[in-house]
Design a protein around this motif. Structure first.
Motif, PDB file in Angstrom:
ATOM      1  N   LEU A   1      19.572  41.935  67.441  1.00 23.91           N
ATOM      2  CA  LEU A   1      20.836  41.420  66.897  1.00 23.91           C
ATOM      3  C   LEU A   1      21.691  42.536  66.300  1.00 23.91           C
ATOM      4  O   LEU A   1      22.760  42.283  65.741  1.00 23.91           O
ATOM      5  CB  LEU A   1      20.546  40.376  65.805  1.00 23.91           C
ATOM      6  CG  LEU A   1      19.851  39.092  66.269  1.00 23.91           C
ATOM      7  CD1 LEU A   1      19.325  38.300  65.073  1.00 23.91           C
ATOM      8  CD2 LEU A   1      20.799  38.235  67.102  1.00 23.91           C
ATOM      9  N   GLY A   2      21.183  43.769  66.372  1.00 21.55           N
ATOM     10  CA  GLY A   2      21.939  44.909  65.833  1.00 21.55           C
ATOM     11  C   GLY A   2      21.988  44.914  64.309  1.00 21.55           C
ATOM     12  O   GLY A   2      22.975  45.363  63.716  1.00 21.55           O
ATOM     13  N   ILE A   3      20.923  44.422  63.676  1.00 19.32           N
ATOM     14  CA  ILE A   3      20.914  44.341  62.208  1.00 19.32           C
ATOM     15  C   ILE A   3      19.918  45.353  61.639  1.00 19.32           C
ATOM     16  O   ILE A   3      18.788  45.456  62.107  1.00 19.32           O
ATOM     17  CB  ILE A   3      20.501  42.918  61.776  1.00 19.32           C
ATOM     18  CG1 ILE A   3      21.629  41.973  62.136  1.00 19.32           C
ATOM     19  CG2 ILE A   3      20.195  42.843  60.291  1.00 19.32           C
ATOM     20  CD1 ILE A   3      21.223  40.552  62.027  1.00 19.32           C
ATOM     21  N   GLU A   4      20.367  46.038  60.600  1.00 26.81           N
ATOM     22  CA  GLU A   4      19.512  47.043  59.954  1.00 26.81           C
ATOM     23  C   GLU A   4      18.592  46.374  58.938  1.00 26.81           C
ATOM     24  O   GLU A   4      19.069  45.647  58.048  1.00 26.81           O
ATOM     25  CB  GLU A   4      20.421  48.025  59.210  1.00 26.81           C
ATOM     26  CG  GLU A   4      20.271  49.450  59.643  1.00 26.81           C
ATOM     27  CD  GLU A   4      20.939  50.379  58.639  1.00 26.81           C
ATOM     28  OE1 GLU A   4      20.470  51.503  58.512  1.00 26.81           O
ATOM     29  OE2 GLU A   4      21.921  49.956  57.996  1.00 26.81           O
ATOM     30  N   MET A   5      17.298  46.590  59.044  1.00 26.07           N
ATOM     31  CA  MET A   5      16.348  46.053  58.051  1.00 26.07           C
ATOM     32  C   MET A   5      15.330  47.152  57.720  1.00 26.07           C
ATOM     33  O   MET A   5      14.166  47.081  58.119  1.00 26.07           O
ATOM     34  CB  MET A   5      15.659  44.794  58.596  1.00 26.07           C
ATOM     35  CG  MET A   5      16.633  43.662  58.897  1.00 26.07           C
ATOM     36  SD  MET A   5      15.855  42.094  59.336  1.00 26.07           S
ATOM     37  CE  MET A   5      15.292  41.459  57.770  1.00 26.07           C
ATOM     38  N   PRO A   6      15.766  48.170  56.981  1.00 25.02           N
ATOM     39  CA  PRO A   6      14.900  49.340  56.789  1.00 25.02           C
ATOM     40  C   PRO A   6      13.610  49.051  56.033  1.00 25.02           C
ATOM     41  O   PRO A   6      12.582  49.686  56.325  1.00 25.02           O
ATOM     42  CB  PRO A   6      15.791  50.321  56.011  1.00 25.02           C
ATOM     43  CG  PRO A   6      16.947  49.520  55.514  1.00 25.02           C
ATOM     44  CD  PRO A   6      17.112  48.364  56.413  1.00 25.02           C
ATOM     45  N   ILE A   7      13.615  48.129  55.092  1.00 21.56           N
ATOM     46  CA  ILE A   7      12.369  47.867  54.342  1.00 21.56           C
ATOM     47  C   ILE A   7      11.367  47.171  55.266  1.00 21.56           C
ATOM     48  O   ILE A   7      10.193  47.539  55.328  1.00 21.56           O
ATOM     49  CB  ILE A   7      12.647  47.020  53.077  1.00 21.56           C
ATOM     50  CG1 ILE A   7      13.663  47.742  52.176  1.00 21.56           C
ATOM     51  CG2 ILE A   7      11.345  46.753  52.318  1.00 21.56           C
ATOM     52  CD1 ILE A   7      14.198  46.893  51.030  1.00 21.56           C
ATOM     53  N   CYS A   8      11.839  46.177  56.007  1.00 16.36           N
ATOM     54  CA  CYS A   8      10.936  45.502  56.956  1.00 16.36           C
ATOM     55  C   CYS A   8      10.444  46.489  58.012  1.00 16.36           C
ATOM     56  O   CYS A   8       9.268  46.453  58.417  1.00 16.36           O
ATOM     57  CB  CYS A   8      11.650  44.324  57.627  1.00 16.36           C
ATOM     58  SG  CYS A   8      11.949  42.945  56.507  1.00 16.36           S
ATOM     59  N   ALA A   9      11.328  47.390  58.450  1.00 19.21           N
ATOM     60  CA  ALA A   9      10.912  48.386  59.455  1.00 19.21           C
ATOM     61  C   ALA A   9       9.843  49.306  58.887  1.00 19.21           C
ATOM     62  O   ALA A   9       8.906  49.707  59.606  1.00 19.21           O
ATOM     63  CB  ALA A   9      12.131  49.186  59.922  1.00 19.21           C
ATOM     64  N   ALA A  10       9.950  49.623  57.605  1.00 20.76           N
ATOM     65  CA  ALA A  10       8.937  50.487  56.977  1.00 20.76           C
ATOM     66  C   ALA A  10       7.587  49.768  56.947  1.00 20.76           C
ATOM     67  O   ALA A  10       6.543  50.372  57.237  1.00 20.76           O
ATOM     68  CB  ALA A  10       9.395  50.866  55.569  1.00 20.76           C
ATOM     69  N   VAL A  11       7.597  48.494  56.613  1.00 17.57           N
ATOM     70  CA  VAL A  11       6.336  47.724  56.588  1.00 17.57           C
ATOM     71  C   VAL A  11       5.747  47.654  57.995  1.00 17.57           C
ATOM     72  O   VAL A  11       4.538  47.850  58.205  1.00 17.57           O
ATOM     73  CB  VAL A  11       6.579  46.304  56.016  1.00 17.57           C
ATOM     74  CG1 VAL A  11       5.322  45.441  56.141  1.00 17.57           C
ATOM     75  CG2 VAL A  11       7.026  46.385  54.560  1.00 17.57           C
TER      76      VAL A  11
END
Ligand SMILES: NC(=O)c1ccc[n+]([C@@H]2O[C@H](COP(=O)([O-])OP(=O)(O)OC[C@H]3O[C@@H](n4cnc5c(N)ncnc54)[C@H](O)[C@@H]3O)[C@@H](O)[C@H]2O)c1
Ligand SMILES: O=P(O)(O)OC[C@H](O)CO
Length: 330
Positions: free
Chosen positions: A293-303
């Motif tokens: 969806l082209g959405i940034e989710m850096p904390i979830c990506a880190a997990v």
């Protein structure tokens, strides 16, 4: 709505059975483990998943899905990754228009489908609702005060569901925002793992508050992209559940994160648990869905990097802290 069928006799299904019975409903509780069914019917306890609570009379356990499907309302309370298979098993038994209330919190791996999409596909004639919010099962089972979001597109049906399961100590707030309610419940588990990691690594309370707040921004971005409303995420199913899960050692997601933060291996932590830790299974699906969806989710990506890609924890933390400064808006 006199009879409530509950599919899944883990901690949450059992707690919901307890509260629905307290609300005066006849309750049928389906478990896949036949020994658990015998145990609940003989001792009025779920010794596998919620041993410390004695259940009221009037809750009958069964291994027969047909008995649950015959009820006026069916609550779906299996772990998220098993909900599709369970709903497909229910399909031949389903009567058109019967409400299916989704109580699992997660996103399906592979398909990235929300639980409403999973159930719509399997049970196209069901009237779908979502029950979510800050609810540790043991507290609900004991009758401690709890408030939840009950989301249903048909508000009149939603109100009847509220009346059927609500009690003075189990208080459903009605909403028509299913996407918001279910994304809040699914994503907060991933964020709770992050908060547990921070605590286990000794990074301090400031860091945890920052993660909760920036996590809310991630969760809200995804929910809005899926058609949810920001105000739903500021309610029980978003902020309420995130605060609970991201700050309590009672949480399975938070405690798993804490153990990771202390340096323990994921496989060892999971091997010690019977209970499901949904954030582990949803982390990858959230990140892939957000990417599509082209959405940034850096904390979830880190997990996700720590859990699914074997990334080294301190390197992941350093990378998060090295992101460019930006403005605070969502
Ligand atoms: N426990 C809580 O406090 C709580 C509160 C709110 C929502 N939830 C959500 O409810 C859902 C169920 O969680 P829980 O806490 O009741 O689980 P649990 O960890 O207590 O129990 C695990 C459940 O998974 C079932 N299971 C295992 N393998 C399965 C399979 N292959 N097919 C179908 N079922 C299988 C077991 O029979 C058992 O019912 C999760 O999505 C969770 O996030 C839990
Ligand atoms: O113990 P957790 O982390 O699975 O959280 C349980 C509930 O979802 C809290 O609302």
């Amino acid at each position: 709505m006199n009879s409530i069928g509950i599919v899944g006799a883990g901690a949450w299904g059992t707690a919901l059975a307890a509260t629905a019975r307290r609300a005066g409903r006849a309750v049928t509780l389906w478990a896949r483990e036949s020994e658990l069914v015998a145990d609940i019917n003989a001792t009025r306890r779920n010794s596998l998943y919620l041993p410390d609570v004695e259940l009221l009379c009037g809750i009958r356990a069964t291994t027969d899905l047909a008995e649950v499907a015959a009820c006026d309302v069916v609550l779906l309370v299996t772990p998220a990754q098993h909900l599709g298979a369970t709903a497909r098993a229910l399909a031949p038994l389903w009567r058109p228009g019967v409400p299916a209330v989704i109580c699992a919190k997660g996103i399906e791996q592979g398909s990235h489908a929300m639980m409403t999409e999973v159930v719509e596909r399997a049970l196209p004639t069901a009237a779908i609702a979502v029950l979510s919010g800050p609810t540790f099962a043991i507290e609900v089972a004991r009758g401690l005060p709890t408030a939840v979001t009950l989301a249903c597109a048909d508000v009149e049906l939603g109100q009847r569901l509220v009346d059927a399961i609500g009690t003075p100590t189990f208080r459903p707030y009605l909403s028509d925002d299913l996407a918001g309610a279910e994304i809040g419940g699914a994503v907060k588990n991933v964020l709770a793992i992050a908060c547990g990691i921070v605590e286990g690594r000794g990074l301090g309370d400031n860091a945890r508050a920052a993660l909760i707040t920036r996590g809310m921004a991630e969760l809200t971005r995804l929910a809005v992209a899926k058609g949810g409303r920001p105000e739903t995420l500021m309610g029980l199913a978003g902020l309420g559940d995130l605060i609970l899960t991201a700050s309590s050692a009672q949480s399975r997601n938070y405690s798993l994160g804490f153990a990771l933060g202390e340096g323990r291996a994921l496989a060892d932590i999971l091997a010690e648990r019977r209970a499901v830790t949904e954030g582990v299974w949803t982390a990858g699906a959230v990140v892939e869905l957000a990417g599509s969806l082209g959405i940034e989710m850096p904390i979830c990506a880190a997990v996700d990097a720590v859990i699914n890609q074997g990334a080294e924890l301190d390197g992941v933390i350093r990378a998060l802290l090295s992101r460019p400064f930006r403005s605070e808006g969502i």
